[in-house]
Design a protein around this motif. Structure first.
Motif, PDB file in Angstrom:
ATOM      1  N   VAL A 161      60.254  39.636  49.275  1.00 48.04           N
ATOM      2  CA  VAL A 161      59.488  40.562  48.435  1.00 48.04           C
ATOM      3  C   VAL A 161      59.033  41.769  49.260  1.00 48.04           C
ATOM      4  O   VAL A 161      59.034  42.902  48.793  1.00 48.04           O
ATOM      5  CB  VAL A 161      58.277  39.859  47.794  1.00 48.04           C
ATOM      6  N   PHE A 162      58.692  41.485  50.515  1.00 42.79           N
ATOM      7  CA  PHE A 162      58.295  42.569  51.405  1.00 42.79           C
ATOM      8  C   PHE A 162      59.460  43.531  51.625  1.00 42.79           C
ATOM      9  O   PHE A 162      59.315  44.756  51.549  1.00 42.79           O
ATOM     10  CB  PHE A 162      57.805  41.992  52.732  1.00 42.79           C
ATOM     11  N   LYS A 203      59.940  45.679  48.693  1.00 44.25           N
ATOM     12  CA  LYS A 203      58.931  46.734  48.613  1.00 44.25           C
ATOM     13  C   LYS A 203      59.337  47.902  49.515  1.00 44.25           C
ATOM     14  O   LYS A 203      59.243  49.069  49.117  1.00 44.25           O
ATOM     15  CB  LYS A 203      57.569  46.175  49.039  1.00 44.25           C
ATOM     16  N   GLY A 221      46.207  47.284  33.960  1.00 48.59           N
ATOM     17  CA  GLY A 221      47.643  47.396  34.151  1.00 48.59           C
ATOM     18  C   GLY A 221      48.427  46.403  33.299  1.00 48.59           C
ATOM     19  O   GLY A 221      47.864  45.689  32.477  1.00 48.59           O
ATOM     20  N   GLN A 281      50.681  43.108  33.436  1.00 49.74           N
ATOM     21  CA  GLN A 281      51.026  42.010  34.353  1.00 49.74           C
ATOM     22  C   GLN A 281      52.077  41.095  33.745  1.00 49.74           C
ATOM     23  O   GLN A 281      52.323  41.137  32.546  1.00 49.74           O
ATOM     24  CB  GLN A 281      49.787  41.166  34.670  1.00 49.74           C
ATOM     25  N   GLY A 282      52.620  40.248  34.607  1.00 46.15           N
ATOM     26  CA  GLY A 282      53.525  39.210  34.127  1.00 46.15           C
ATOM     27  C   GLY A 282      54.774  39.768  33.460  1.00 46.15           C
ATOM     28  O   GLY A 282      55.223  39.242  32.448  1.00 46.15           O
ATOM     29  N   ARG A 298      61.309  39.133  34.920  1.00 45.28           N
ATOM     30  CA  ARG A 298      62.425  39.797  35.594  1.00 45.28           C
ATOM     31  C   ARG A 298      63.705  39.646  34.794  1.00 45.28           C
ATOM     32  O   ARG A 298      64.580  40.487  34.851  1.00 45.28           O
ATOM     33  CB  ARG A 298      62.627  39.203  36.992  1.00 45.28           C
ATOM     34  N   LYS A 329      60.431  48.876  41.260  1.00 52.64           N
ATOM     35  CA  LYS A 329      59.226  48.306  41.852  1.00 52.64           C
ATOM     36  C   LYS A 329      58.477  47.445  40.826  1.00 52.64           C
ATOM     37  O   LYS A 329      57.981  46.369  41.151  1.00 52.64           O
ATOM     38  CB  LYS A 329      58.327  49.437  42.348  1.00 52.64           C
ATOM     39  N   VAL A 376      60.169  44.192  40.616  1.00 56.40           N
ATOM     40  CA  VAL A 376      59.976  43.379  41.817  1.00 56.40           C
ATOM     41  C   VAL A 376      58.616  42.684  41.777  1.00 56.40           C
ATOM     42  O   VAL A 376      58.507  41.476  41.946  1.00 56.40           O
ATOM     43  CB  VAL A 376      60.067  44.243  43.095  1.00 56.40           C
ATOM     44  N   PHE A 377      57.576  43.486  41.519  1.00 57.36           N
ATOM     45  CA  PHE A 377      56.229  42.913  41.549  1.00 57.36           C
ATOM     46  C   PHE A 377      55.807  42.340  40.211  1.00 57.36           C
ATOM     47  O   PHE A 377      54.743  41.759  40.085  1.00 57.36           O
ATOM     48  CB  PHE A 377      55.215  43.969  41.998  1.00 57.36           C
ATOM     49  N   GLN A 378      56.611  42.560  39.201  1.00 60.59           N
ATOM     50  CA  GLN A 378      56.328  42.095  37.851  1.00 60.59           C
ATOM     51  C   GLN A 378      55.016  42.650  37.326  1.00 60.59           C
ATOM     52  O   GLN A 378      54.294  41.990  36.584  1.00 60.59           O
ATOM     53  CB  GLN A 378      56.317  40.559  37.802  1.00 60.59           C
ATOM     54  N   LEU A 379      54.681  43.854  37.768  1.00 60.40           N
ATOM     55  CA  LEU A 379      53.485  44.488  37.252  1.00 60.40           C
ATOM     56  C   LEU A 379      53.595  46.001  37.384  1.00 60.40           C
ATOM     57  O   LEU A 379      54.369  46.514  38.180  1.00 60.40           O
ATOM     58  CB  LEU A 379      52.234  43.996  37.986  1.00 60.40           C
ATOM     59  N   SER A 412      50.772  49.270  37.580  1.00 55.71           N
ATOM     60  CA  SER A 412      49.337  49.491  37.646  1.00 55.71           C
ATOM     61  C   SER A 412      49.032  50.936  37.983  1.00 55.71           C
ATOM     62  O   SER A 412      49.920  51.720  38.298  1.00 55.71           O
ATOM     63  CB  SER A 412      48.718  48.587  38.700  1.00 55.71           C
TER      64      SER A 412
END
Lengths: 315, 403
Positions: free
Chosen positions: A29-30, A33, A136, A138-139, A142, A223, A226-229, A231
């Motif tokens: 995940v890093f 990013k 934001g 969330q969830g 993917r 992005k 990837v982060f599923q959010l 914001s």
């Protein structure tokens, strides 16, 4: 000249190898990013490094595309590919509108107009119902790409992000090394001369702006998957500032500079998170050192060093 | 050949048994707790490093071990960015084998981490995050919302003030979702208690200059000015209300004010304000004894959320001990079965939506002459029983609540 060409292939090869090995070495995940921000910084570099336009509102494209992708995928049930496309398209349209207004001015006025319009986008993101305001979205699922690739698997997701990044990088590379890119550089070096040579400067600037915004949107949409959010952070002016930092640290107007800069800044933010308030202090100190000691950025300095070594042999 | 099969069979059985045994104990032999909060920004004062101190105190007070396995505390700064928070949480759960993440200020960060924890079936305990979404729309079977929420703060304060005669209200509201919902919740309570809302003004978020908004509030002649905002907005509004001479004549009702806010405002400015809190250090002997120890280590008295981090971890360790495992579902079952009884809460209990129900306190900020020393800031006007303080379960929109 051949030496520089070799260096480019070497750099590209190293980057690709690093990209392929990365998910097995660091946390996937890093790595994703880093890739998202690297693409964002490359898009930004196209504008600042090659056209000489300092946009201080690029977060608007990153963030709005993130929101649109997250919303279409989560609430409208789009597939991830389609959602990403929708987000990118949104950023392109936004880039057209903001760019059309902003390119009428240059220098500090250009930066202020882009900042102002980006703040409008921030305000809209805060107020509009679908963005979830302060909380934001969330969830975000993917989902399954093209009906076959399960993106919930971190490695599949990683390779998808890598492919998106490479595509974006390739677009920027092609743009820079085309006649179009030459005109952009001409505008950067001397705008009146480019005008006197008969180029429709506004048109070129607008095209570069839209291209940059679109790629920034592509990064933002990816992005959010990837982060599923999605914001407010991504539309905040801090993010616009961060991308300037990434590009400057890595090397303005170099192909690989933004990638290196993004890697550095994201790594610092991530691995220094345990130090609390020291993160901002350290990032700030590095920035000061960079501006004072190596103004061309990391990659810029390396290239300059290589050039200075090969130069005396030439004549 | 037959022998080989037999040997393999025995080996397989042993391995299976070992796996089963490992499954019922503590995964990887260490209980790891992650304190994820804001270490450098707006909320670093009220949560931040102090929450880490509280977590370490909980580990020491529990004896450093659960079920004979050591406890470790990790901490990180999420910079109030949800993507950083979600990334760190993922990494902690996947790579560092963290069992529970606590504190979680900023609603957007808390909600992001909640989603990650839900997917990975891991525990989260929110102490500083305030949104009611945490136990409503976004509730999670492995989360507990420990210390307070915006509903509890708004309701406690509004009800009490109306009952005391503060029956006309004017709202100064931060113009975004959080401010709007705070205003709405509070206005409903004001009306239900027989009060009247005479008006409201929305100010941009964040804002440094409140003069024109405060003038409108003054012109409304409302007895009470409700501050539906948070953090620096609240403290700025309070300071400027004082400068304009509004405050002794009209009373301010801070809807989201922490002990550290009062500390930085000073009693001269903040005096007379009424607010609701989940914990006050000078409430009884138990709270005083714990807070004194906290003060010795941290140099400041604990806020309600720092005390909440301590209390929630003590409860978590007890639950792990009872469940005999650190597996999230079993631990959560145990957490919901054991009542919470410590210096923070008496007879607290955790509902199906993840809300920890405990008594809240309506307090008033003392005047400088009433205060007997540093940190002597509040007088407790009323204890609000838990059932009254929090949103009733029937009203919850959490899908986990069986109706």
């Amino acid at each position: 000249m051949p030496a520089r060409g070799n260096g480019r292939w070497l750099g590209g090869g190293l980057l690709l190898a690093a990209g392929l090995v990365a998910p097995y070495v660091v946390y996937p995940v890093f790595a994703m990013k880093v890739l998202c921000f690297a693409l964002f910084a490359c898009a930004f570099n196209l504008l600042l490094g090659y056209t000489g336009l300092l946009s201080f509102g690029h977060a608007a494209f990153l963030g709005s595309a993130g929101y649109v992708t997250a919303y279409t995928v989560k609430s409208l049930g789009f597939s991830p590919g389609l959602g990403l496309l929708a987000g990118t398209a949104c950023a392109a349209v936004l880039g057209l509108v903001i760019g059309w207004l902003a390119i009428r001015r240059s220098g500090i006025y250009f930066a202020m107009i882009t900042l102002g319009l980006a703040q409008v986008i921030y305000f809209l993101s805060l107020q509009l119902e679908f963005t979830g305001g302060e909380d934001g979205i969330q969830g975000v699922p993917r989902g399954v790409l093209f009906g076959v690739l399960p993106l919930d698997n971190p490695l599949v997701m990683y390779h998808f992000v890598l492919a998106v990044f490479l595509f974006g990088f390739w677009v920027v590379y092609r743009a820079i090394h085309s006649p179009f890119g030459q005109v952009l550089k001409a505008i950067r070096e001397n705008e009146p001369r480019a005008v006197s040579l008969g180029y429709d400067v506004h048109r070129y600037k607008l095209l570069a702006f839209v291209l940059s915004a679109t790629l920034a949107g592509l990064a933002g949409g990816t992005k959010s998957l990837v982060f599923q959010l999605a914001s407010l952070t991504d539309v905040h002016w801090h993010t616009s500032g961060e991308v300037v930092l990434m590009t400057l640290l890595g090397g303005l107007g170099t192909e690989f500079g933004p990638v290196v800069g993004a890697l550095l800044v994201v790594t610092l933010n991530n691995y220094l998170a345990g130090f609390g308030s020291w993160v901002t202090v350290i990032t700030g100190a590095i920035f000061v050192v960079c501006v004072l000691a190596f103004r061309r950025g990391i990659v810029g300095e390396i290239l300059a060093f290589a050039r200075s070594r090969s130069a005396p042999k030439d004549p | 050949m037959k022998r080989l099969v037999r040997v393999l069979g025995v080996l397989g059985t042993v391995l299976l048994a070992a796996a089963a045994w490992a499954g019922s104990g503590i995964s990887d032999g260490v209980i790891r707790i992650g304190v994820l909060n804001d270490m450098s920004g707006t909320y670093s004062d009220l949560a931040g490093p102090g929450s880490v101190v509280a977590a370490k105190m909980a580990v020491e007070d529990f004896g450093g071990k659960v079920l004979g396995k050591p406890i470790e505390i990790l901490s990180a700064d999420h910079l109030n960015k949800p993507d950083v928070a979600a990334n760190k949480a993922r990494e902690w759960y996947d790579k560092d084998k963290v069992d529970a993440i606590v504190d979680l200020p900023t609603s957007s960060c808390a909600l992001a981490v909640l989603e990650v924890a839900k997917q990975k079936n891991k525990i989260t305990i929110v102490s500083t995050g305030a949104s009611t979404r945490i136990t409503n729309k976004n509730c999670s079977p492995t989360n507990v919302h420990w210390t307070y929420d915006t509903y509890a703060l708004a309701v406690g304060t509004a009800k009490a003030i109306v009952a005391e005669g503060g029956d006309t209200w004017f709202f100064l509201t931060a113009d975004y979702a959080f401010g709007h919902s705070l205003e709405k919740d509070t206005a409903e309570v004001v009306k239900a208690s027989g009060g009247k809302v005479v008006g409201a003004v929305r100010h941009p978020f964040p804002s440094a200059d409140f003069s024109s908004f405060l003038m409108q509030a003054q012109a409304s002649k409302a007895k009470i000015i409700g501050l539906a905002n948070a953090g620096a907005d609240t403290t700025n509004a309070i300071k400027q209300a004082r400068e304009f001479g509004i405050t002794p004549n009209q009373t301010l009702a801070g809807l989201l004010v922490f002990l550290t806010d009062v500390h930085s405002l000073g009693l001269e400015t903040a005096q007379g304000m009424q607010l609701t809190t989940g914990f006050y250090w000078d409430y009884n002997d138990e709270t005083r004894a714990w807070s004194k120890r906290f003060n010795e280590r941290h140099g400041r008295m604990p806020t309600m959320v720092q005390a909440g981090v301590y209390s929630s971890l003590m409860h978590y360790f007890k639950a792990v001990e009872k469940a005999g495992t650190d597996e999230a579902t079993a631990v959560m079952k145990a957490m919901k079965a054991i009542p919470v009884n410590d210096m923070f809460a008496k007879n607290g209990w955790i509902r199906d939506d993840g809300r920890m129900v405990h008594d809240m306190y309506l307090v008033q900020v003392k005047s400088p002459s009433e205060s007997k020393g540093e940190w002597d800031y509040y007088k407790v006007l009323r204890v609000i029983p838990g059932d009254e303080a929090f949103m009733p379960l029937e009203k919850s929109t959490c899908p986990l609540v069986k109706k």
